[in-house]
Design a protein around this motif. Structure first.
Motif, PDB file in Angstrom:
ATOM      1  N   ASN A  55      57.741  24.217  51.534  1.00 48.65           N
ATOM      2  CA  ASN A  55      57.356  24.993  50.353  1.00 48.65           C
ATOM      3  C   ASN A  55      58.264  26.197  50.116  1.00 48.65           C
ATOM      4  O   ASN A  55      58.000  27.016  49.240  1.00 48.65           O
ATOM      5  N   MET A  56      59.308  26.329  50.924  1.00 48.52           N
ATOM      6  CA  MET A  56      60.265  27.424  50.777  1.00 48.52           C
ATOM      7  C   MET A  56      61.545  26.901  50.119  1.00 48.52           C
ATOM      8  O   MET A  56      61.851  25.714  50.187  1.00 48.52           O
ATOM      9  N   GLY A  57      62.310  27.827  49.576  1.00 47.88           N
ATOM     10  CA  GLY A  57      63.661  27.476  49.169  1.00 47.88           C
ATOM     11  C   GLY A  57      64.503  27.281  50.418  1.00 47.88           C
ATOM     12  O   GLY A  57      64.259  27.928  51.426  1.00 47.88           O
ATOM     13  N   PHE A  58      65.488  26.395  50.349  1.00 43.25           N
ATOM     14  CA  PHE A  58      66.364  26.121  51.498  1.00 43.25           C
ATOM     15  C   PHE A  58      65.570  25.653  52.717  1.00 43.25           C
ATOM     16  O   PHE A  58      65.933  25.953  53.848  1.00 43.25           O
ATOM     17  N   GLY A  59      64.485  24.914  52.482  1.00 43.38           N
ATOM     18  CA  GLY A  59      63.604  24.494  53.571  1.00 43.38           C
ATOM     19  C   GLY A  59      64.296  23.691  54.653  1.00 43.38           C
ATOM     20  O   GLY A  59      64.054  23.889  55.842  1.00 43.38           O
TER      21      GLY A  59
END
Length: 458
Positions: free
Chosen positions: A302-306
């Motif tokens: 659910n994060m950017g750059f996961g």
């Protein structure tokens, strides 16, 4: 001075080698996943404060005591305890310290294998798959996959041990520990800057007396064993490799700073990120062992750059796991070298066989051997309970009695001032080793056993 050739014992090259190896022993899976979930479960900031106080008192005392005994005797735990007399409890104290790493490193290597699996999958671009419900359960129930990952982790550890103290343990620690610190800072900064993460930072760092309970203290005490590698025979073994002109108190302080710093970083990596992911629900953090393998992949997804963060995080965890497994394995190898008179190669092979045999039980315990349980526990949980909840408190108690009742504070002080001008924290050491360390060890033992029997809930 790599092996015990011509009667010479292996040694670290100096203070830096010892500190990085001891810090590597301390910084492991317990710091990365166990510390954050315990902190979340038992009060956040108040747990952190209690833990730091214990690290500076109980932890400091046990590190100094074990290191001094090792350097004084130049022997691994069994021989070190026997050096001070032939009483049965001394022999028992040495052997329980020696056996603990032999039992821990097999199941620890299984978890290390799980870390390898996740790291490989992140490199393959399967971040979404790792975040799916049921992925972890399906993986650990697959006997072939878990066994192969476990064997890969074992092989990596044994190759380093085979190389010896300076060429293997010290060299790897000097590379891995600085990288581990850099990676932890990168992930912590990324985590605390996520939207909604500040609530997690506040919960973790700001003490709230309302969150205090007796179990906060007991859990923080229990975490000490995991975090500082005390009562495992490791520090006695590493102490036996320490040169006389290396300052024990200074080295201990550096290990404390390393360990506590990484534990705090782990909290800042995980707690704010999970707070942001869960909308501020601290109960999400109480997943225990599954936190790293179930909750964290969902957070990263659910994060950017996961995917990138997933690779960096599990690389960090792998380095932490390897440095600790090296220390555990070295302690076992050293015991066989000393007690059986074997060379490093032969002792390493024997430890490798034990790792594969006992580790396979834990590796297959959630799959083909899932139907076999002992006192209601699968093999991995059983080995974890026996070592960390029963044997380590007993080992800490016996070490405290050895120092305070047999060796004597004066001899410990003589050993310490070889490498420094004074025993600066002597008053703290005396009070802890004579009175509080034995009491703490008994409290942890009784609380853990009562919890396992269902008398209390921890």
């Amino acid at each position: 001075m790599e092996d015990m050739k011509n009667g010479k014992r292996s040694s670290f090259s100096g203070k830096l080698g010892y500190v990085l190896a001891a810090a590597g022993a301390s910084v492991g899976l317990g710091n990365i996943w166990r510390f954050p979930y315990l902190a979340a479960k038992y009060g956040g900031g108040i747990f952190l404060i209690i833990y730091i106080v214990l690290a500076l008192t109980f932890g400091y005392t046990m590190i100094v005591a074990e290191t001094a005994i090792g350097r004084m005797t130049r022997k691994s735990p069994v021989g070190a305890f026997k050096s001070f007399g032939k009483k049965k409890w001394l022999s028992f104290g040495g052997w329980i310290n020696a056996v603990i790493p032999v039992l821990i490193v097999p199941y620890y290597s299984v978890i290390g294998g799980w870390v390898i699996k996740y790291l490989v999958e992140y490199f393959r671009g399967n971040a979404k798959q790792l975040a799916e419900d049921g992925y972890f359960t399906d993986f650990i129930s697959n006997g072939v996959s878990t066994e192969l990952c476990f064997m890969a982790f074992c092989a990596f550890t044994l190759i380093i041990i085979f190389a010896g103290v300076q060429n293997g343990i010290e060299r790897v620690s000097k590379i891995m520990m600085p990288i581990l610190i850099v990676l932890s800072v990168i992930i912590a900064v990324y985590s605390v800057t996520r939207p909604g993460a500040l609530a997690g930072v506040k919960y973790f760092l700001v003490p709230n007396v309302k969150n205090f309970s007796w179990m906060t203290v007991v859990s923080a005490m229990g975490q000490m064993f995991y975090s500082l590698s005390i009562a495992m025979g490791i520090l006695i073994t590493f102490g036996s490799y320490m040169k006389k002109d290396t300052a024990i108190e200074d080295s201990t302080r550096n290990v404390e700073v390393f360990d506590t710093g990484i534990a705090i970083m782990a909290g800042l990596m995980i707690i704010p990120a999970v707070f942001a992911f869960s909308g501020g629900d601290p109960n999400t953090l109480q997943a225990g062992p599954s936190l790293m393998f179930i909750t964290i992949p969902k957070v990263f997804q659910n994060m950017g750059f996961g995917t990138v963060i997933g690779i960096v995080f599990f690389l960090l965890v792998l380095f932490a796991a390897v440095t600790s497994s090296i220390a555990l394995t070295e302690s076992a190898v050293s015991t066989f070298e000393d007690e059986l008179g074997w060379g490093r190669k032969k002792a390493t092979v024997l430890v490798g066989v034990i790792m594969l045999a006992l580790g396979s039980l834990s590796s297959l315990g959630y799959g083909p051997l899932a139907g076999i349980k002992i006192i209601g526990m699968q093999f991995l949980d059983l080995f974890d309970f026996l070592t960390n909840s029963v044997m380590m408190p007993i080992a800490a108690l016996l070490t405290s009695l050895l120092v305070s009742r047999v060796v004597g504070i004066d001899k410990i002080e003589d050993e310490i001032i070889h490498g420094e001008s004074a025993f600066r924290r002597k008053k703290v050491f005396v009070v802890m080793i004579k009175y509080l360390c034995p009491v703490f060890a008994i409290i942890i033992l009784l609380s853990s056993v009562a919890n396992a029997l269902g008398w209390i809930k921890m």
